[in-house]
Design a protein around this motif. Structure first.
Motif, PDB file in Angstrom:
ATOM      1  N   UNK A 109     -56.412  14.204 -58.646  1.00  0.00           N
ATOM      2  CA  UNK A 109     -57.876  14.159 -58.690  1.00  0.00           C
ATOM      3  C   UNK A 109     -58.422  13.699 -57.333  1.00  0.00           C
ATOM      4  N   UNK A 110     -58.003  14.391 -56.285  1.00  0.00           N
ATOM      5  CA  UNK A 110     -58.359  13.978 -54.923  1.00  0.00           C
ATOM      6  C   UNK A 110     -59.262  14.982 -54.215  1.00  0.00           C
ATOM      7  N   UNK A 111     -58.835  16.255 -54.120  1.00  0.00           N
ATOM      8  CA  UNK A 111     -59.541  17.135 -53.170  1.00  0.00           C
ATOM      9  C   UNK A 111     -60.939  17.529 -53.613  1.00  0.00           C
ATOM     10  N   UNK A 112     -61.308  17.268 -54.882  1.00  0.00           N
ATOM     11  CA  UNK A 112     -62.696  17.519 -55.292  1.00  0.00           C
ATOM     12  C   UNK A 112     -63.653  16.495 -54.669  1.00  0.00           C
ATOM     13  N   UNK A 113     -63.100  15.454 -54.051  1.00  0.00           N
ATOM     14  CA  UNK A 113     -63.904  14.447 -53.348  1.00  0.00           C
ATOM     15  C   UNK A 113     -64.080  14.776 -51.866  1.00  0.00           C
ATOM     16  N   UNK A 114     -63.424  15.840 -51.388  1.00  0.00           N
ATOM     17  CA  UNK A 114     -63.375  16.144 -49.960  1.00  0.00           C
ATOM     18  C   UNK A 114     -64.415  17.213 -49.598  1.00  0.00           C
ATOM     19  N   UNK A 115     -65.226  16.992 -48.549  1.00  0.00           N
ATOM     20  CA  UNK A 115     -66.258  17.978 -48.166  1.00  0.00           C
ATOM     21  C   UNK A 115     -65.695  19.351 -47.819  1.00  0.00           C
ATOM     22  N   UNK A 116     -64.497  19.399 -47.203  1.00  0.00           N
ATOM     23  CA  UNK A 116     -63.874  20.679 -46.856  1.00  0.00           C
ATOM     24  C   UNK A 116     -62.472  20.730 -47.465  1.00  0.00           C
ATOM     25  N   UNK A 117     -62.384  21.014 -48.768  1.00  0.00           N
ATOM     26  CA  UNK A 117     -61.084  20.939 -49.450  1.00  0.00           C
ATOM     27  C   UNK A 117     -60.055  21.941 -48.940  1.00  0.00           C
ATOM     28  N   UNK A 118     -60.484  23.119 -48.479  1.00  0.00           N
ATOM     29  CA  UNK A 118     -59.531  24.124 -47.997  1.00  0.00           C
ATOM     30  C   UNK A 118     -58.813  23.621 -46.747  1.00  0.00           C
ATOM     31  N   UNK A 119     -59.569  23.097 -45.809  1.00  0.00           N
ATOM     32  CA  UNK A 119     -58.977  22.541 -44.586  1.00  0.00           C
ATOM     33  C   UNK A 119     -58.077  21.353 -44.913  1.00  0.00           C
ATOM     34  N   UNK A 120     -58.532  20.510 -45.817  1.00  0.00           N
ATOM     35  CA  UNK A 120     -57.757  19.325 -46.222  1.00  0.00           C
ATOM     36  C   UNK A 120     -56.415  19.733 -46.826  1.00  0.00           C
ATOM     37  N   UNK A 121     -56.432  20.690 -47.743  1.00  0.00           N
ATOM     38  CA  UNK A 121     -55.191  21.144 -48.377  1.00  0.00           C
ATOM     39  C   UNK A 121     -54.248  21.763 -47.348  1.00  0.00           C
ATOM     40  N   UNK A 122     -54.787  22.489 -46.398  1.00  0.00           N
ATOM     41  CA  UNK A 122     -53.969  23.077 -45.345  1.00  0.00           C
ATOM     42  C   UNK A 122     -53.253  22.002 -44.544  1.00  0.00           C
ATOM     43  N   UNK A 123     -53.979  20.946 -44.189  1.00  0.00           N
ATOM     44  CA  UNK A 123     -53.387  19.873 -43.401  1.00  0.00           C
ATOM     45  C   UNK A 123     -52.332  19.113 -44.200  1.00  0.00           C
ATOM     46  N   UNK A 124     -52.614  18.845 -45.458  1.00  0.00           N
ATOM     47  CA  UNK A 124     -51.627  18.165 -46.307  1.00  0.00           C
ATOM     48  C   UNK A 124     -50.398  19.054 -46.500  1.00  0.00           C
ATOM     49  N   UNK A 125     -50.638  20.350 -46.709  1.00  0.00           N
ATOM     50  CA  UNK A 125     -49.550  21.287 -46.941  1.00  0.00           C
ATOM     51  C   UNK A 125     -48.583  21.399 -45.777  1.00  0.00           C
ATOM     52  N   UNK A 126     -49.060  21.131 -44.568  1.00  0.00           N
ATOM     53  CA  UNK A 126     -48.197  21.181 -43.381  1.00  0.00           C
ATOM     54  C   UNK A 126     -47.238  19.997 -43.323  1.00  0.00           C
ATOM     55  N   UNK A 127     -47.505  18.973 -44.135  1.00  0.00           N
ATOM     56  CA  UNK A 127     -46.704  17.755 -44.091  1.00  0.00           C
ATOM     57  C   UNK A 127     -45.887  17.561 -45.371  1.00  0.00           C
ATOM     58  N   UNK A 128     -45.847  18.599 -46.219  1.00  0.00           N
ATOM     59  CA  UNK A 128     -45.137  18.499 -47.497  1.00  0.00           C
ATOM     60  C   UNK A 128     -44.317  19.753 -47.747  1.00  0.00           C
TER      61      UNK A 128
END
Length: 233
Positions: A109-128
């Motif tokens: 229940x995290x990325x619905x709090x983020x102004x730019x969720x697509x960019x956020x998921x991309x950055x997290x995905x690069x580290x997992x």
């Protein structure tokens, strides 16, 4: 709101729903790991909040995945500096700017709090290598007919409102590859969903509908989904 510590003035906020989330996640995650012979050495929960999920899920994973050694919780709220546990290392840090990478990362229940969720998921995905997301689906009749978006934007700070298709589309657009997903049916038993008299009265009908057709249930009442995705190489 988050970095100033306002959101987690009460460090135990949302702790009451941790057990149901962990139960729901492990039902899809652990069989996936075992069936695909995936070994884990490190696990991080990003936006860890009270820290309860990383502690509980980390314990469950260690019972099944003997190679798992490192458990870490990240949050941009300063309250996390006061969290402590013998098995989990908590870090007051923006995970996307950290130098660490993990075999498994969870977003509960995290990325619905983020102004730019697509960019956020991309950055997290690069580290997992593997990313597991627990995502509330609030684009539903119950929210829409009562115009609850206004209230939810203010508290708990939800900025995007999704149904199952828009959630999956958002994840794919971020560059992540979806490997599996499941409705989080345990959410119907979550303490936060059984507070009001109306919620308690309608529980039997909702329970039957949920197990007959989760999609219809999600479009009327809302629900959460759990998504397993491959990280970005």
């Amino acid at each position: 709101m988050y970095s100033e510590g306002v959101y987690f003035q009460d460090p135990s906020r949302h702790t009451e729903d941790s057990k149901y989330k962990v139960e729901s996640i492990k039902k899809i995650l652990i069989p996936y790991l075992i069936n695909n012979n995936i070994e884990l050495t490190s696990y991080a929960d990003v936006g860890c909040g009270s820290g309860e999920i990383v502690k509980l899920l980390g314990k469950e994973l260690k019972l099944k995945i003997k190679s798992l050694q490192v458990l870490k919780g990240y949050d941009v709220s300063p309250h996390v500096e006061k969290l402590s546990d013998e098995t989990v290392d908590f870090s007051f840090e923006d995970f996307t700017k950290s130098d660490e990478n993990f075999d498994l990362v969870t977003l509960n229940d995290v990325f619905e709090h983020i102004p730019n969720p697509i960019s956020f998921l991309s950055e997290v995905g690069k580290k997992a290598k593997l990313l597991v997301m627990h995502i509330p689906l609030e684009d539903c009749l119950s929210v829409n007919i009562r115009n609850l978006q206004k209230r939810k934007i203010k508290d708990p700070g939800h900025l995007v409102f999704l149904d199952i298709n828009s959630a999956l589309n958002l994840i794919t657009t971020s560059g992540l590859k979806i490997l599996d997903y499941e409705y989080s049916k345990g959410s119907i038993k979550a303490p936060s969903n059984n507070k009001s008299i109306l919620q308690k009265i309608t529980y039997p009908v909702k329970f039957i509908l949920l197990f007959l057709n989760p999609y219809i249930y999600s479009k009327i009442f809302g629900i959460s989904i759990i998504v397993i995705a491959k990280g970005i190489d």
